[in-house]
Write an enzyme that holds these catalytic residues in place. Structure first.
Site, PDB file in Angstrom:
ATOM      1  N   PHE A 126       0.878  -1.174   0.000  1.00  0.00           N
ATOM      2  CA  PHE A 126       0.000   0.000   0.000  1.00  0.00           C
ATOM      3  C   PHE A 126       0.909   1.214   0.000  1.00  0.00           C
ATOM      4  O   PHE A 126       1.657   1.435   0.958  1.00  0.00           O
ATOM      5  CB  PHE A 126      -0.897  -0.012   1.239  1.00  0.00           C
ATOM      6  N   GLN A 178       7.186  -2.985  45.766  1.00  0.00           N
ATOM      7  CA  GLN A 178       5.921  -2.303  45.494  1.00  0.00           C
ATOM      8  C   GLN A 178       5.968  -1.443  44.227  1.00  0.00           C
ATOM      9  O   GLN A 178       4.982  -1.360  43.488  1.00  0.00           O
ATOM     10  CB  GLN A 178       5.515  -1.440  46.688  1.00  0.00           C
ATOM     11  N   ASN A 232       0.296  12.436  17.123  1.00  0.00           N
ATOM     12  CA  ASN A 232      -0.192  13.808  17.000  1.00  0.00           C
ATOM     13  C   ASN A 232      -1.254  13.950  15.921  1.00  0.00           C
ATOM     14  O   ASN A 232      -2.175  14.762  16.055  1.00  0.00           O
ATOM     15  CB  ASN A 232       0.977  14.757  16.735  1.00  0.00           C
ATOM     16  N   ARG A 238      13.981 -12.600  38.665  1.00  0.00           N
ATOM     17  CA  ARG A 238      15.146 -11.777  39.009  1.00  0.00           C
ATOM     18  C   ARG A 238      15.196 -11.571  40.522  1.00  0.00           C
ATOM     19  O   ARG A 238      14.265 -10.994  41.122  1.00  0.00           O
ATOM     20  CB  ARG A 238      15.055 -10.422  38.296  1.00  0.00           C
ATOM     21  N   GLU A 251      -0.074   4.468   9.882  1.00  0.00           N
ATOM     22  CA  GLU A 251      -1.494   4.796   9.817  1.00  0.00           C
ATOM     23  C   GLU A 251      -1.857   6.049  10.613  1.00  0.00           C
ATOM     24  O   GLU A 251      -2.957   6.198  11.114  1.00  0.00           O
ATOM     25  CB  GLU A 251      -2.353   3.608  10.285  1.00  0.00           C
TER      26      GLU A 251
END
Length: 400
Positions: free
Chosen positions: A123, A283, A371, A272, A367
């Site tokens: 395309f 946390q 912005n 890990r 596509e």
């Protein structure tokens, strides 16, 4: 209202994942090492019916619909990111644009071969200086000479264009038209059939070496008049319509990439060990994983909403733009979280973080960039410019 997928779509998701794990991982590595285009794998995807979901059986499709397209694109991109390209070139933007706008002869000639993977599609809208103004900045021209057009100019960022047999390409038949979009015409091109076409792969670190985006050069390249797609001067509307279906696949592909980054982060956080225990117990790691989890889930719902809207025959401009924009945000967040969780290991080839980041960066532009989507969404929300102003055609459900 409920959000569970029908059994057939759950089965489809599982089947796509199984295929991708079996055929698009180890087998694809050989093509990456050689840099050769993986014709056999694209054909296998076509034979599996991945590209035929939004097409009727009369042209070789399976009529699974656009929700199915979102699921297929997500699963392929989660497991084998490079092969997500094929959902645009072999399904959404190339063959579906021909099916949507072509004559019966054009549809019968080109669509079955594309969605089966027997021919390769592309395309071609973007140009080097085009950016977010593809009509006004378009420099590629098409001049009619008897029973054919002569095309001159170049296109950039055109995926599969170095392997394409067929493509949908846009050029100006009236460079002086005002406004500029009225001079744009769509064509079905056959790069291997006529002289004057060349494609130069673009070096894009971190991305596939076998499935490439290229710059196209057109030097007195001929296109028969019968290969014009739609009327002269109506190409811009065709392009805008095509991008809606492209935004469906790109939204789903970004969701798949985001899920892959999140899955990698979760696995690494649990294995890990720092300070006597897995970092999953920290946390802050939990907070970042939570942020990414919610964004990925929301992006998935929005991508599937695009597919559902298309399956209902409703105008999809707004949901497609919003879905693509949010999927970009979710994928960026998931990628950022992965880099934080992996730390220095995110920079190594041993882990997938850098590779996923490269594909996410690429798709945030495809596509329509973030912005561009912000402008579309903002102008529409404020009543400045109707996002659904272009003609919506969706022949799968009989909408014109």
């Amino acid at each position: 209202m409920h959000f569970d997928l029908p059994e057939e779509l759950v089965a489809l998701s599982d089947a796509v994942a199984d295929f991708a794990n079996r055929r698009l991982t180890d087998d694809a590595d050989a093509y990456e090492r050689s840099g050769e285009f993986p014709y056999p794998l694209i054909r296998e995807m076509g034979e599996a019916g991945f590209f035929g979901a939004p097409f009727p059986e009369s042209v070789g499709g399976n009529e699974a619909g656009f929700m199915a397209v979102s699921i297929i694109a997500e699963e392929i991109s989660r497991i084998a990111p490079a092969y997500g390209y094929a959902m645009n070139m072999q399904c959404a933007t190339c063959p579906y644009t021909i099916y949507n706008w072509g004559t019966q002869e054009q549809i019968e000639r080109f669509v079955p071969e594309l969605i089966s993977g027997r021919t390769i599609g592309m395309f071609a809208l973007s140009e080097a200086g085009g950016g977010s103004d593809p009509a006004g900045a378009m420099r590629t021209t098409a001049r009619r000479e008897g029973d054919h057009y002569v095309l001159n100019g170049s296109k950039m960022w055109i995926t599969f264009s170095n392997a394409a047999d067929v493509g949908v390409l846009f050029a100006k038949t009236d460079p002086k038209a005002t406004p500029a979009h009225k001079g744009v015409t769509a064509f079905i091109v056959e790069p291997k059939k006529f002289e004057g076409y060349s494609a130069q792969p673009i070096d894009m670190p971190g991305l596939s070496k076998s499935l490439r985006s290229c710059t196209i050069f057109l030097d007195d390249f001929k296109v028969p008049v019968e290969n014009r797609l739609g009327e002269e001067g109506k190409g811009f509307g065709i392009a805008m319509n095509a991008l809606e279906f492209g935004r469906l696949t790109v939204s789903a592909r970004l969701t798949g990439l985001a899920q892959a980054a999140l899955d990698a982060s979760i696995a690494y956080a649990n294995e890990r060990v720092v300070g006597g225990g897995p970092i999953a117990r920290h946390q802050l790691v939990q907070q970042r994983i939570a942020d990414a989890t919610v964004h990925v889930e929301a992006a998935r719902l929005m991508a599937r909403r695009i597919g559902w809207t298309m399956d209902q025959g409703r105008t999809s401009t707004r949901v497609a733009s919003r879905g693509k924009y949010f999927a970009t945000q979710a994928a960026r967040l998931a990628s950022d979280v992965a880099r934080e969780v992996f730390g220095g290991n995110a920079l190594t080839a041993e882990y997938p973080v850098q590779r996923l980041q490269s594909y996410i960066d690429m798709l945030t532009v495809g596509e329509g960039s973030e912005n561009v989507q912000r402008v579309l969404i903002g102008e529409d929300a404020l009543g400045i410019k109707d996002a659904a102003r272009h003609t919506m055609r969706n022949r799968f459900v009989g909408v014109t």
